[in-house]
Motif scaffolding. Structure first.
Motif, PDB file in Angstrom:
ATOM      1  N   GLU A   5      91.689  20.650  40.428  1.00 17.18           N
ATOM      2  CA  GLU A   5      90.493  20.227  41.145  1.00 17.18           C
ATOM      3  C   GLU A   5      89.888  21.428  41.861  1.00 17.18           C
ATOM      4  OE1 GLU A   5      91.821  17.125  43.710  1.00 17.18           O
ATOM      5  OE2 GLU A   5      92.077  15.672  42.079  1.00 17.18           O
ATOM      6  N   THR A   6      88.650  21.244  42.351  1.00 23.00           N
ATOM      7  CA  THR A   6      87.915  22.367  42.928  1.00 23.00           C
ATOM      8  C   THR A   6      88.650  23.006  44.103  1.00 23.00           C
ATOM      9  OG1 THR A   6      85.829  21.338  42.274  1.00 23.00           O
ATOM     10  CG2 THR A   6      85.714  23.087  43.912  1.00 23.00           C
ATOM     11  N   ASP A   7      89.245  22.177  44.987  1.00 22.06           N
ATOM     12  CA  ASP A   7      89.937  22.767  46.129  1.00 22.06           C
ATOM     13  C   ASP A   7      91.166  23.547  45.694  1.00 22.06           C
ATOM     14  OD1 ASP A   7      91.129  20.404  45.340  1.00 22.06           O
ATOM     15  OD2 ASP A   7      91.657  19.768  47.364  1.00 22.06           O
ATOM     16  N   ARG A   8      91.782  23.135  44.574  1.00 21.58           N
ATOM     17  CA  ARG A   8      92.928  23.884  44.036  1.00 21.58           C
ATOM     18  C   ARG A   8      92.467  25.186  43.380  1.00 21.58           C
ATOM     19  NH1 ARG A   8      94.339  20.031  46.627  1.00 21.58           N
ATOM     20  NH2 ARG A   8      96.252  18.826  46.358  1.00 21.58           N
ATOM     21  N   GLU A  37      80.745  20.436  38.120  1.00 20.50           N
ATOM     22  CA  GLU A  37      81.319  19.099  37.932  1.00 20.50           C
ATOM     23  C   GLU A  37      80.401  18.175  37.140  1.00 20.50           C
ATOM     24  OE1 GLU A  37      83.555  21.225  40.777  1.00 20.50           O
ATOM     25  OE2 GLU A  37      81.400  20.878  40.716  1.00 20.50           O
ATOM     26  N   SER A  38      79.136  18.583  36.915  1.00 19.65           N
ATOM     27  CA  SER A  38      78.212  17.764  36.138  1.00 19.65           C
ATOM     28  C   SER A  38      78.344  18.006  34.639  1.00 19.65           C
ATOM     29  CB  SER A  38      76.761  18.060  36.557  1.00 19.65           C
ATOM     30  OG  SER A  38      76.355  19.346  36.102  1.00 19.65           O
ATOM     31  N   LEU A  39      79.183  18.965  34.262  1.00 23.11           N
ATOM     32  CA  LEU A  39      79.276  19.357  32.857  1.00 23.11           C
ATOM     33  C   LEU A  39      80.369  18.596  32.126  1.00 23.11           C
ATOM     34  CD1 LEU A  39      78.994  23.232  33.286  1.00 23.11           C
ATOM     35  CD2 LEU A  39      77.159  21.627  32.709  1.00 23.11           C
ATOM     36  N   ASP A  40      80.040  18.126  30.937  1.00 20.10           N
ATOM     37  CA  ASP A  40      81.044  17.577  30.029  1.00 20.10           C
ATOM     38  C   ASP A  40      81.658  18.683  29.189  1.00 20.10           C
ATOM     39  OD1 ASP A  40      81.289  14.899  30.591  1.00 20.10           O
ATOM     40  OD2 ASP A  40      79.743  14.254  29.172  1.00 20.10           O
ATOM     41  N   ARG A  41      80.883  19.757  28.975  1.00 18.39           N
ATOM     42  CA  ARG A  41      81.356  20.865  28.140  1.00 18.39           C
ATOM     43  C   ARG A  41      81.106  22.173  28.871  1.00 18.39           C
ATOM     44  NH1 ARG A  41      77.822  19.512  24.031  1.00 18.39           N
ATOM     45  NH2 ARG A  41      77.534  21.736  23.707  1.00 18.39           N
ATOM     46  N   ASP A  42      82.198  22.891  29.173  1.00 17.56           N
ATOM     47  CA  ASP A  42      82.082  24.142  29.911  1.00 17.56           C
ATOM     48  C   ASP A  42      81.524  25.286  29.060  1.00 17.56           C
ATOM     49  OD1 ASP A  42      83.084  22.893  32.104  1.00 17.56           O
ATOM     50  OD2 ASP A  42      85.110  23.702  31.921  1.00 17.56           O
ATOM     51  N   GLU A  43      81.413  25.088  27.749  1.00 14.37           N
ATOM     52  CA  GLU A  43      80.942  26.176  26.878  1.00 14.37           C
ATOM     53  C   GLU A  43      79.538  26.635  27.251  1.00 14.37           C
ATOM     54  OE1 GLU A  43      81.983  23.194  25.553  1.00 14.37           O
ATOM     55  OE2 GLU A  43      84.020  23.792  25.002  1.00 14.37           O
ATOM     56  N   ILE A  44      78.785  25.780  27.941  1.00 12.47           N
ATOM     57  CA  ILE A  44      77.435  26.171  28.346  1.00 12.47           C
ATOM     58  C   ILE A  44      77.471  27.401  29.242  1.00 12.47           C
ATOM     59  CG2 ILE A  44      77.428  24.655  30.370  1.00 12.47           C
ATOM     60  CD1 ILE A  44      74.401  25.468  28.132  1.00 12.47           C
ATOM     61  N   GLU A  64      79.035  29.044  44.813  1.00 10.91           N
ATOM     62  CA  GLU A  64      79.276  28.458  46.127  1.00 10.91           C
ATOM     63  C   GLU A  64      80.051  27.164  45.972  1.00 10.91           C
ATOM     64  OE1 GLU A  64      75.300  29.964  48.587  1.00 10.91           O
ATOM     65  OE2 GLU A  64      75.538  27.845  48.085  1.00 10.91           O
ATOM     66  N   ILE A  65      80.847  26.839  46.971  1.00  9.90           N
ATOM     67  CA  ILE A  65      81.527  25.555  47.017  1.00  9.90           C
ATOM     68  C   ILE A  65      80.802  24.687  48.040  1.00  9.90           C
ATOM     69  CG2 ILE A  65      83.707  24.361  47.445  1.00  9.90           C
ATOM     70  CD1 ILE A  65      83.692  26.194  44.989  1.00  9.90           C
ATOM     71  N   TRP A  66      80.301  23.536  47.592  1.00 10.39           N
ATOM     72  CA  TRP A  66      79.568  22.621  48.469  1.00 10.39           C
ATOM     73  C   TRP A  66      80.449  21.428  48.798  1.00 10.39           C
ATOM     74  CZ3 TRP A  66      74.281  22.178  45.439  1.00 10.39           C
ATOM     75  CH2 TRP A  66      73.630  23.420  45.494  1.00 10.39           C
ATOM     76  N   ASN A  67      80.437  21.017  50.059  1.00 11.27           N
ATOM     77  CA  ASN A  67      81.150  19.811  50.463  1.00 11.27           C
ATOM     78  C   ASN A  67      80.302  18.612  50.055  1.00 11.27           C
ATOM     79  OD1 ASN A  67      82.394  17.653  51.804  1.00 11.27           O
ATOM     80  ND2 ASN A  67      83.089  18.979  53.464  1.00 11.27           N
ATOM     81  N   ALA A  68      80.812  17.829  49.088  1.00  9.72           N
ATOM     82  CA  ALA A  68      80.041  16.720  48.546  1.00  9.72           C
ATOM     83  C   ALA A  68      80.141  15.474  49.408  1.00  9.72           C
ATOM     84  CB  ALA A  68      80.513  16.395  47.125  1.00  9.72           C
ATOM     85  N   GLY A  69      81.126  15.426  50.290  1.00  7.71           N
ATOM     86  CA  GLY A  69      81.268  14.291  51.184  1.00  7.71           C
ATOM     87  C   GLY A  69      81.690  13.014  50.504  1.00  7.71           C
ATOM     88  N   ALA A 129      83.640  11.701  46.403  1.00 11.85           N
ATOM     89  CA  ALA A 129      84.554  12.008  45.308  1.00 11.85           C
ATOM     90  C   ALA A 129      83.726  12.517  44.127  1.00 11.85           C
ATOM     91  CB  ALA A 129      85.357  10.779  44.901  1.00 11.85           C
ATOM     92  N   PRO A 130      83.944  13.743  43.640  1.00 12.71           N
ATOM     93  CA  PRO A 130      84.921  14.687  44.181  1.00 12.71           C
ATOM     94  C   PRO A 130      84.510  15.205  45.562  1.00 12.71           C
ATOM     95  CG  PRO A 130      83.540  15.779  42.564  1.00 12.71           C
ATOM     96  CD  PRO A 130      83.163  14.321  42.527  1.00 12.71           C
ATOM     97  N   LYS A 131      85.491  15.750  46.289  1.00  8.96           N
ATOM     98  CA  LYS A 131      85.227  16.208  47.651  1.00  8.96           C
ATOM     99  C   LYS A 131      84.331  17.437  47.660  1.00  8.96           C
ATOM    100  CE  LYS A 131      87.498  17.342  52.022  1.00  8.96           C
ATOM    101  NZ  LYS A 131      88.790  17.520  52.720  1.00  8.96           N
ATOM    102  N   TYR A 132      84.485  18.305  46.644  1.00  9.98           N
ATOM    103  CA  TYR A 132      83.704  19.541  46.586  1.00  9.98           C
ATOM    104  C   TYR A 132      82.982  19.645  45.252  1.00  9.98           C
ATOM    105  CZ  TYR A 132      86.625  20.888  50.532  1.00  9.98           C
ATOM    106  OH  TYR A 132      87.260  20.922  51.738  1.00  9.98           O
ATOM    107  N   TRP A 133      81.821  20.284  45.285  1.00 10.10           N
ATOM    108  CA  TRP A 133      81.097  20.639  44.077  1.00 10.10           C
ATOM    109  C   TRP A 133      81.048  22.159  43.972  1.00 10.10           C
ATOM    110  CZ3 TRP A 133      76.259  16.985  44.694  1.00 10.10           C
ATOM    111  CH2 TRP A 133      76.641  15.681  44.347  1.00 10.10           C
TER     112      TRP A 133
END
Length: 205
Positions: free
Chosen positions: A43-46, A97-104, A114-119, A121-125
Motif C-alpha cells: 500500500e502507499t504508506d508502505r 491509485e486510479s490506474l488499472d495498468r501501470d504501463e502508462i 506527492e503523497i496526498w492524504n485522501a481522508g 480508503a485508500p488513506k493516501y493517494w
C-alpha cells in the motif's frame, strides 16, 4: 525491473532479512514474501516506508523502466522537490491509485511525486506530476484508468496540451479549448453524467 524485483534487490543490498524488513514496514514476513514474489503490492504508506528505508525515490520504485543503480534518470519526490520538466506535449497530474495498468507510466516523464492524504480508503493517494510527448497519450491513459473508485464514483484525469484541456475517463476522452465557455460547458455536462461534482470540476487551466 519490476517493483517486486527492486524490493528484493534493495533489501539484500541493505543486508536485511524479510523478517527485518517486515518489522520496519509493520507487516508480516509473508507480506514481504508476497511483494517479492509479485503476488501482492504494498500500500502507499508502505511504499513510503520502503523508499525511506532503501533511500530511493518513489519514482525508482514505481516506474518499471528505471533501474536502482542510477544508470537511468530518476525523479525526486516530496512536497518541495521539483525538477525541471522535460519538454512534452501533455502536462498534468495522474493519481496512481486510479490506474488499472501501470504501463502508462512508461509513456510519461515524472517531474514530481506527492503523497496526498485522501481522508478515506485508500488513506493516501500518490499524485504524479508528469509530461508526455506521446501524441496518443490521452487514448493510452483512457485505456489505463480504472472504471471507478471504491465508492462507485468515476476516476478521471485532467491535463492540458497548449491551449487544449483534456478530461479523460476510462474509455472516454473529452477535450475543449481553454477560454471556449460553450465547449467547456459541454464537457462539464458529460462529466456530471459520470458523477463528477461541480467542486471536482474546478480544475486548473
Amino acid at each position: 525491473m519490476k517493483l517486486s524485483e527492486k524490493i528484493q534487490q534493495l533489501r539484500k543490498e541493505k543486508g536485511l532479512s524479510q523478517e527485518e524488513l517486515a518489522e520496519i514496514c509493520k507487516v508480516s514476513r509473508q507480506s514481504i514474501s508476497k511483494w517479492e514474489a509479485d503476488i501482492a503490492l504494498p500500500e502507499t504508506d508502505r511504499l513510503l516506508l520502503l523508499a525511506n528505508t532503501f533511500q530511493v525515490s518513489l519514482d525508482v520504485l514505481l516506474k518499471d523502466e528505471l533501474v536502482v543503480n542510477g544508470v537511468k534518470k530518476t525523479g525526486t519526490c516530496g512536497l518541495n522537490a521539483i525538477n525541471d520538466a522535460e519538454s512534452g506535449i501533455y502536462e498534468g497530474i495522474i493519481i496512481k491509485e486510479s490506474l488499472d495498468r501501470d504501463e502508462i507510466l512508461d509513456a510519461v516523464s515524472m517531474n514530481k511525486v506527492e503523497i496526498w492524504n485522501a481522508g478515506g480508503a485508500p488513506k493516501y493517494w500518490t499524485a504524479i506530476y508528469f509530461t508526455s510527448s506521446r501524441p496518443d497519450f490521452p487514448e493510452l491513459l483512457s485505456g489505463a484508468l480504472s472504471g471507478g473508485t471504491d465508492g462507485g464514483e468515476a476516476w478521471f484525469a485532467d491535463f492540458k496540451s497548449g491551449n487544449m484541456k483534456y478530461i479523460v475517463f476510462n474509455g472516454l476522452v473529452l477535450r475543449y479549448e481553454i477560454g471556449n465557455l460553450p465547449d467547456k460547458e459541454r464537457v462539464c455536462r458529460e462529466c456530471e453524467k459520470r458523477g463528477v461534482t461541480k467542486e471536482q470540476m474546478n480544475w486548473p487551466e
